[in-house]
Design a protein around this motif. Sequence first.
Motif, PDB file in Angstrom:
ATOM      1  N   ALA A   1      17.844  68.609  22.763  1.00  0.00           N
ATOM      2  CA  ALA A   1      16.533  69.086  23.196  1.00  0.00           C
ATOM      3  C   ALA A   1      16.525  69.410  24.676  1.00  0.00           C
ATOM      4  N   GLY A   2      17.395  68.749  25.453  1.00  0.00           N
ATOM      5  CA  GLY A   2      17.518  69.086  26.869  1.00  0.00           C
ATOM      6  C   GLY A   2      17.975  70.520  27.066  1.00  0.00           C
ATOM      7  N   PHE A   3      18.989  70.924  26.308  1.00  0.00           N
ATOM      8  CA  PHE A   3      19.441  72.318  26.384  1.00  0.00           C
ATOM      9  C   PHE A   3      18.326  73.268  25.949  1.00  0.00           C
ATOM     10  N   SER A   4      17.659  72.932  24.856  1.00  0.00           N
ATOM     11  CA  SER A   4      16.614  73.817  24.329  1.00  0.00           C
ATOM     12  C   SER A   4      15.491  74.002  25.346  1.00  0.00           C
ATOM     13  N   GLN A   5      15.038  72.911  25.941  1.00  0.00           N
ATOM     14  CA  GLN A   5      13.969  72.996  26.928  1.00  0.00           C
ATOM     15  C   GLN A   5      14.415  73.782  28.152  1.00  0.00           C
ATOM     16  N   SER A   6      15.676  73.607  28.550  1.00  0.00           N
ATOM     17  CA  SER A   6      16.183  74.351  29.697  1.00  0.00           C
ATOM     18  C   SER A   6      16.233  75.847  29.402  1.00  0.00           C
TER      19      SER A   6
ATOM     20  N   PHE B   1      20.608  71.259  34.475  1.00  0.00           N
ATOM     21  CA  PHE B   1      21.570  70.161  34.625  1.00  0.00           C
ATOM     22  C   PHE B   1      22.971  70.745  34.605  1.00  0.00           C
ATOM     23  N   GLY B   2      23.936  69.910  35.040  1.00  0.00           N
ATOM     24  CA  GLY B   2      25.295  70.431  35.164  1.00  0.00           C
ATOM     25  C   GLY B   2      25.434  71.387  36.322  1.00  0.00           C
TER      26      GLY B   2
ATOM     27  N   ILE C   1      15.522  64.806  30.712  1.00  0.00           N
ATOM     28  CA  ILE C   1      14.656  64.554  31.871  1.00  0.00           C
ATOM     29  C   ILE C   1      14.610  65.778  32.774  1.00  0.00           C
ATOM     30  N   ALA C   2      15.798  66.301  33.120  1.00  0.00           N
ATOM     31  CA  ALA C   2      15.864  67.429  34.047  1.00  0.00           C
ATOM     32  C   ALA C   2      15.147  68.652  33.490  1.00  0.00           C
TER      33      ALA C   2
END
Length: 752
Positions: free
Chosen positions: A46-51, A65-66, A486-487
């Motif tokens: 979900a972090g990737f999706s939100q980003s 991130f990264g 989070i990010a």
Amino acid sequence: MNRSARYSQEALVRCMFLVALVFVFHVNGALPFFASPTLGQAVWAAGFSQSFLNESLLTIYAHNFGAPEPAAIAFGLAGVWPIAVFMTLGMNAIDAYSAMVVLWLTVAFFSAYKIGRMFDVPRLLAILGALAWGTMPMVWNHSGYSMVSTGIALLPLYFLAAFTLFRIDLMSDATYFQLLFKIFFPYVSVCLLSIFMDGYSFMMFASGASLIGGWVFISESSSRQRILGRLCIHLISFGIAYACYALYIGKAQFHPAPLDFFRGWGVDVTFLLFPSAGVHWLPDFLGWSEPRSGDIFFGDASVWTTSFALPVLVGAIFSAIFVKKHFAKCPLILIFIFGFYMALGPSIKFNSVKPVDYSLGPTMDEEYAIVPTGSELLSKNLPGFRNMRASYRWGGLGAFGAWGLIMLGVSRSQKKNLVIISICFLGVVIVFNLPDLFNKHVRDVRNRSMFLEIDSQLVDVMADDLDSGDRVVFLPWRNDFLVNYIASRLDIISYNIGGDKNLSHARQRWPRTLLRFPMGQVHDNFVEDVLLLLARNEADVVVLPYIDMLWAAHRWPYPVEYREQLSPVASELENSGFVEIEREEYYAVIRLKTEYLPLLKSGRLESIVARSICSEPVCLRQPHFSSSTPRQVGMVSDGNIVSDGDEGFLHFGPYVSFEPGKYHLVLRGEVRVNNAAWVDVVSGKGKVEYAKFHISGRDNGSGIIAEGYVELSTQVQDLEVRVFVGEEDQITLKGYHLIPVDNDENEINKVY
């Protein structure tokens, strides 16, 4: 059959299809708004999706991130992009993740049904077969590995495409354009879906489809020219998929794992035959299950909790013997044998356990294996195979071959007795593969609630302490799954990232100061390096998490296990006078004080902080030494370097950047015998010398064995302090200090 009866039968088939499909969702924990198959992988994905959404729905790189470069997802793009679509439609992240799993399970279920129909299986039995596939432990018990689960689930789709491609009776008289639009483009699309879903199932697809094509080419001698054309489509499609993936991630392949890893994660034969305790409800009820743990067996729990396959193995062997000739029989036998053969890994294991006091962790040394299987030739030498380090997962391919053979047994073309027996096998496979549905549902519901608690108890609180666009470092860094989410949720930019492959790629481009921090440790210069990280404008904020950002993503609430370790660090940073700190339950946030921001913008703050803590590029401090200190001769003892009677450099390095100016060099230690020892300050590996001093050995009570002034007229990129000793010299080097001359003598004494 009259129209009314036909409509009733059609309604029954559709009803059974939906009931079976929903049951597969339930077994896999994919119930949006009620449950989630997993927690940790859902947070990560979900972090990737939100980003993606923070930029655009058309974005396929994460910018939150990264850092400093946008991050490509190492595997699972075909999963995280649909999550972004569902989030755009208004679903929260965890329900969007479950909806993504529902989407691909539906495709997998329908594809398994279509394979049944391709094999001339009646519709209700094709539904039963699809149900059997959707409840395989290789599918539902890999949910904690995210797209590995959906990738294995989609094997029926991949092989439906492969069987369609290599069936020479299909489109035998097709024109060029028909082949292009009805065969080539769909096959390329499936190959692209496969490689961007998961590398393991992509290799299963590539291997299995090649076996199908190879068998058809050998067995159909009268149609080889036509089959050769289909093989070209097969090879070109996989080549296109691989090229697209390599372009996306920016490299041709990841580093292969050692064979001991393949061996450790190879399936033990007993895992196939006897289920593990606490995994399948009926074997547990019958007392047939075996207790297993990583303290006893090689590999990790995923090896023995997903590998039970006895019912499907027996059914496949029965079908292989009694099913009459069929175009798919021999290819499925080859897939069945090859899949389970590769799952064994490089060595046979039969109830193989770790020796007492085994020190190699989950990996397995060759000396503890029974006999080699020969698969190491593939795992060591062939691209793709070299990255299939969790060997047991090849069992997914073997399970598909076995399932396909049983499906042949329920074909209309088979004898009635064989059909009845094969139906029984499907029923046994389903019943024995099921988990304890009640307890699993409770865990899946808890996964969803924990995700929502992370949102409310951590992310929403952190939103008050971090601003959108902040460049943030979470220290000490680890494999920080939780940072992905989070990010992205807070729309900050973090250097941290979750995922082994993603982390390895990101670290290659981290700022030089951040690279000083070891993984998961508070090192000796932690406070100084945090201050430099901020003063050099390489980060706006440093967060000290009191929780493990990997495991907290898998279980919430997570204990604040690092508060005791990091609280003194936070206090020391606060006492430096340069930063202000916000302390929360799960973390502390460090920022530069407002009055230092003008100095940061002018570029002067780094020099001020470096002088205060004595760090390059204006100060150099080495109060003690370690075994990693660069040297040619001498031995490290109690933080000192002691000469050992050999001629050479007792110390060289550290090759750091230094600003122009005048500096005072102080060398401390003890001299018992000195004939040829000296110290110099150089750059360019000794080609440029700025100062050189003889080591005098005088004893004035201070321990200073050499000192002098060094002047740098220009910026130096690779400054080093070299201490040379001869064979006769007996010297103990305790430390040195290179400081600006405007610092007084008290500064020198303060350090030592």
